[in-house]
Design an enzyme around this catalytic site. Structure first.
Site, PDB file in Angstrom:
ATOM      1  N   ASN A 164      60.185  18.449  44.222  1.00 54.58           N
ATOM      2  CA  ASN A 164      60.179  18.086  45.545  1.00 54.58           C
ATOM      3  C   ASN A 164      61.220  18.944  46.302  1.00 54.58           C
ATOM      4  OD1 ASN A 164      58.368  15.931  45.434  1.00 54.58           O
ATOM      5  ND2 ASN A 164      60.212  14.500  45.420  1.00 54.58           N
TER       6      ASN A 164
ATOM      7  N   VAL B 127      61.747  22.204  45.117  1.00 54.09           N
ATOM      8  CA  VAL B 127      60.999  23.297  45.338  1.00 54.09           C
ATOM      9  C   VAL B 127      60.059  23.274  46.437  1.00 54.09           C
ATOM     10  CG1 VAL B 127      59.255  24.971  44.026  1.00 54.09           C
ATOM     11  CG2 VAL B 127      61.241  23.810  42.737  1.00 54.09           C
TER      12      VAL B 127
ATOM     13  N   GLY C 190      54.180  22.418  41.780  1.00 56.54           N
ATOM     14  CA  GLY C 190      53.231  21.567  40.830  1.00 56.54           C
ATOM     15  C   GLY C 190      53.551  22.118  39.346  1.00 56.54           C
TER      16      GLY C 190
ATOM     17  N   ASP D 253      54.163  17.485  49.715  1.00 57.19           N
ATOM     18  CA  ASP D 253      53.505  19.144  49.474  1.00 57.19           C
ATOM     19  C   ASP D 253      52.625  19.192  50.820  1.00 57.19           C
ATOM     20  OD1 ASP D 253      53.330  21.641  48.224  1.00 57.19           O
ATOM     21  OD2 ASP D 253      51.137  20.661  47.817  1.00 57.19           O
TER      22      ASP D 253
ATOM     23  N   ASP E 230      53.079  21.644  53.961  1.00 56.70           N
ATOM     24  CA  ASP E 230      51.877  22.814  54.202  1.00 56.70           C
ATOM     25  C   ASP E 230      51.509  23.064  55.717  1.00 56.70           C
ATOM     26  OD1 ASP E 230      51.850  23.543  51.574  1.00 56.70           O
ATOM     27  OD2 ASP E 230      50.127  22.521  51.099  1.00 56.70           O
TER      28      ASP E 230
END
EC number: 2.7.8.-
Length: 218
Positions: free
Chosen positions: A28, A30, A69, A86, A90
């Site tokens: 998370n 990252v 991931g 994520d 995005d």
């Protein structure tokens, strides 16, 4: 295009993922840092006008989008919240890319848009790019929403003319070419294509959900 590059790039980022795991960095974290990097680079690119350099750095971070991931696979195996985070971030990254394009076009004069065309055509391209940038941004968000809403009623509309990877790839290529040629004509063309393709994609997904529900009702 980006999807095929990303799969090859994964072999490069796997060692980085293992290093991050050893350092105790979560997937998370990252995800959040990667999104912040894209947002910052997008706005720095827009206000400095260094489109080619910006496109290079943005491409690196976009290709490394799967780093979170890889970290998740080596630790928790991935969580539902991680997937949600994520996907949500995005959208912010997408917004920043469109804003970078919009700011570049807004600040441009005719010489920057297209030096080999008459002034009136160049400025028309500028405003066409600005208008279609907003349309393309709307279509990008609605495309994402149609899938999320479709999944909530047990239909997963994944088809469409323009995927997120296609959209990002087209923006980055146009940004890079505009930086090399110092002509923002390419950004305007990219926005026009994305606005048309985006609207088509939204319609395709709406029809796919409609068809899926009709099949379930039979």
């Amino acid at each position: 295009m980006l999807e095929s590059l990303r799969s090859s790039f994964k072999r490069v980022i796997d060692p980085v993922a293992k290093l991050l795991v050893r350092l105790g960095v979560s997937a998370n974290a990252v995800t959040v840092v990667g999104t912040l990097a894209v947002v910052v680079i997008s706005f720095v690119t827009a206000f400095t006008g260094q489109l080619f350099a910006g496109a290079i750095f943005l491409t690196i971070f976009v290709l490394a989008d799967g780093l979170d991931g890889s970290v998740a696979a080596l630790t928790t195996g991935g969580t539902r919240f991680g997937a949600f985070l994520d996907s949500t971030l995005d959208r912010i990254a997408d917004w920043s890319l469109f804003m970078a394009v919009f700011i570049c076009l807004w600040r441009a004069n005719n010489k920057n848009v297209c030096i080999w065309m008459p002034s009136i055509i160049g400025m028309s391209l500028k405003y066409a790019g600005l208008f279609t940038c907003l349309i393309a941004l709307m279509a990008a968000f609605v495309t994402s929403y149609t899938r999320a809403r479709g999944q909530s009623i047990s239909v997963d509309p994944k088809s469409g003319l323009i995927t997120r990877a296609d959209r990002v790839a087209l923006i980055l290529v146009a940004m890079g070419v505009s930086g090399i040629t110092n002509q923002l004509f390419w950004l305007s063309c990219a926005m026009i294509l994305l606005s048309i393709g985006g609207i088509v994609t939204v319609i395709q997904r709406i029809l796919e959900v409609k068809h899926g529900l009709q099949q379930k009702d039979k």
